[in-house]
Enzyme design. Structure first.
Site, mmCIF file in Angstrom:
data_model
loop_
_atom_site.group_PDB
_atom_site.id
_atom_site.type_symbol
_atom_site.label_atom_id
_atom_site.label_comp_id
_atom_site.label_asym_id
_atom_site.label_seq_id
_atom_site.Cartn_x
_atom_site.Cartn_y
_atom_site.Cartn_z
ATOM 1 N N ARG A 176 55.727 22.952 -27.763
ATOM 2 C CA ARG A 176 56.609 24.048 -27.360
ATOM 3 C C ARG A 176 57.629 23.608 -26.318
ATOM 4 O O ARG A 176 58.783 23.978 -26.361
ATOM 5 C CB ARG A 176 55.776 25.219 -26.817
ATOM 6 N N THR A 177 57.163 22.793 -25.347
ATOM 7 C CA THR A 177 58.061 22.342 -24.281
ATOM 8 C C THR A 177 57.793 20.873 -23.984
ATOM 9 O O THR A 177 56.676 20.403 -24.181
ATOM 10 C CB THR A 177 57.803 23.133 -22.970
ATOM 11 N N ARG A 233 43.093 21.569 -36.432
ATOM 12 C CA ARG A 233 42.428 22.599 -37.223
ATOM 13 C C ARG A 233 43.048 22.584 -38.612
ATOM 14 O O ARG A 233 44.259 22.361 -38.752
ATOM 15 C CB ARG A 233 42.648 23.986 -36.609
ATOM 16 N N ASP A 257 39.878 15.441 -40.506
ATOM 17 C CA ASP A 257 38.558 15.765 -39.949
ATOM 18 C C ASP A 257 38.315 17.271 -40.019
ATOM 19 O O ASP A 257 37.201 17.723 -39.794
ATOM 20 C CB ASP A 257 38.490 15.294 -38.488
ATOM 21 N N GLU A 262 36.143 25.307 -43.830
ATOM 22 C CA GLU A 262 34.969 24.443 -43.618
ATOM 23 C C GLU A 262 33.675 25.218 -43.844
ATOM 24 O O GLU A 262 33.620 26.391 -43.512
ATOM 25 C CB GLU A 262 34.992 23.894 -42.188
ATOM 26 N N HIS A 280 34.453 17.189 -39.744
ATOM 27 C CA HIS A 280 34.665 17.780 -38.410
ATOM 28 C C HIS A 280 33.741 17.141 -37.359
ATOM 29 O O HIS A 280 32.925 17.823 -36.734
ATOM 30 C CB HIS A 280 34.447 19.303 -38.465
HETATM 31 C C1 8YV Z 1 33.252 21.114 -32.649
HETATM 32 C C2 8YV Z 1 35.656 21.812 -32.166
HETATM 33 O O1 8YV Z 1 33.077 20.583 -33.917
HETATM 34 O O2 8YV Z 1 35.912 21.647 -29.848
HETATM 35 C C3 8YV Z 1 36.244 22.209 -30.877
HETATM 36 O O3 8YV Z 1 37.069 23.123 -30.872
HETATM 37 O O4 8YV Z 1 36.048 22.250 -33.186
HETATM 38 C C4 8YV Z 1 34.596 20.789 -32.186
HETATM 39 O O5 8YV Z 1 34.448 20.154 -30.992
HETATM 40 C C5 8YV Z 1 32.602 22.408 -32.626
HETATM 41 O O6 8YV Z 1 33.159 23.362 -31.816
HETATM 42 C C6 8YV Z 1 31.144 22.192 -32.290
HETATM 43 O O7 8YV Z 1 30.489 23.345 -32.076
#
Ligand code: 8YV
Length: 314
Positions: A176-177, A233, A257, A262, A280
């Site tokens: 954004r900045t 994400r 990842d 998911e 992930h």
């Molecule tokens: C984890 C994540 O897989 O930190 C995050 O936002 O997506 C990952 O670190 C997840 O939250 C583990 O519970």
């Protein structure tokens, strides 16, 4: 349930040590294993004071609204895209996450994915295991050093990725900045960043502004020799557009990842030789998950002691 003991709803699996520590403090209910949620809520909703969840799971608004005594949602993760902070604020529910303690691990995995993707490490491993080495060489891979890296989102994690990748080649970023202290070139326009990058790494938060940010135009700007790495994400990428670009060779490859839905991963991606897929795992080290668990517990303990929560979002 034990009368007067607060109930904590656990929305996803956690490490055994963390589950034991939660069990010392609460009647823990494993929501993700429960069959009849509605019947349980009817009998016990009023006793639920805490929710413990993963960043990738969050909490549905409908569930938050069904828990009249809920005081705190502790996220075992840095991402809070699956928790409606406005709704929590309106309901007086505190929310915490686990920033910083996972930054290095996520950045390390991003670098690992970059190298694995460009150097074909996964295919090379298979080449040896399938005993193809004696009868054939691997095709040549692509050089990592000297590549131009573009980072989308130079927050804590993006900065750690940039620091690591700058050992290999020039780093630019968008967000954004511009960040005054960052020693990298800021490119306001994402398409321009993609066009001038060999490797585009996604490390931005998922929110309304970044939803499907990486669509056909950005992928085409990255181009047929560019690769995409996503440790942010799945929602940040238009997955159908990515699959199309990979299938048609409009980008060279991707290492992912995270995914839109998911743990389901599109079949089309699974069949592609030019992608690396991990489930992930960016924060999934013993050390990182231990620190995350500690921080979740510190936040919960502070909430119930009425002292400042170390990493509260709301
Ligand atoms: C984890 C994540 O897989 O930190 C995050 O936002 O997506 C990952 O670190 C997840 O939250 C583990 O519970």
């Amino acid at each position: 349930m034990t009368p007067d003991r607060p109930i904590a709803l656990q929305l996803c699996p956690l490490s055994p040590a963390m589950e034991a520590a939660l069990g010392d403090r609460f009647d823990v209910v494993r929501w993700f294993e429960m069959q009849d949620h509605e019947a349980w809520l009817e009998a016990h909703a009023a006793g639920v004071r805490a929710v413990v969840t993963g960043g990738h799971v969050g909490i549905a608004n409908t569930l938050m609204e069904q828990l009249p005594s809920l005081g705190v949602v502790a996220i075992n993760g840095v991402g809070f895209d699956k928790v409606d902070l406005d709704l929590a604020g309106r309901r007086g529910v505190r929310v915490s996450n686990t920033p910083d303690v996972l930054t290095e691990d996520v950045a390390d995995l991003a670098v690992g994915l970059v190298i694995a993707l460009l150097r074909g490490i996964v295919a090379a491993d298979r080449h040896v295991r399938d005993q193809r080495w004696p009868t054939g060489e691997m095709p040549l891979a692509r050089k990592v050093s000297g590549r131009r890296f573009g980072i989308v989102g130079l927050g804590r994690i993006g900065a750690a990725i940039a620091e690591r990748l700058s050992a290999f080649g020039p780093v630019s970023y968008t967000g954004r900045t511009p960040k005054a202290a960052a020693p990298y070139a800021y490119v306001a326009d994402l398409a321009e960043l993609a066009q001038n990058s060999d490797v585009l790494v996604l490390s931005c938060a998922a929110n309304a502004q970044t939803k499907a940010l990486i669509g056909p135009a950005i992928l085409d700007a990255l181009g047929p020799s560019g690769v995409l790495v996503n440790v942010a994400r799945g929602a940040v990428v238009d997955e159908a557009a990515l699959i199309g670009a990979l299938a048609e060779g409009r980008i060279a490859g991707a290492a992912l990842d995270v995914y839109a839905d998911e743990p389901r991963v599109p079949k089309a991606l699974i069949g592609m030789p030019n992608v690396i897929l991990t489930p992930h795992i960016a924060s999934a080290t013993e050390e990182g998950r231990r620190r995350m668990a500690e921080l979740v517990l510190e936040n919960l303990d502070a909430y119930f002691a009425g002292t400042p929560m170390p990493t509260a979002l709301v």
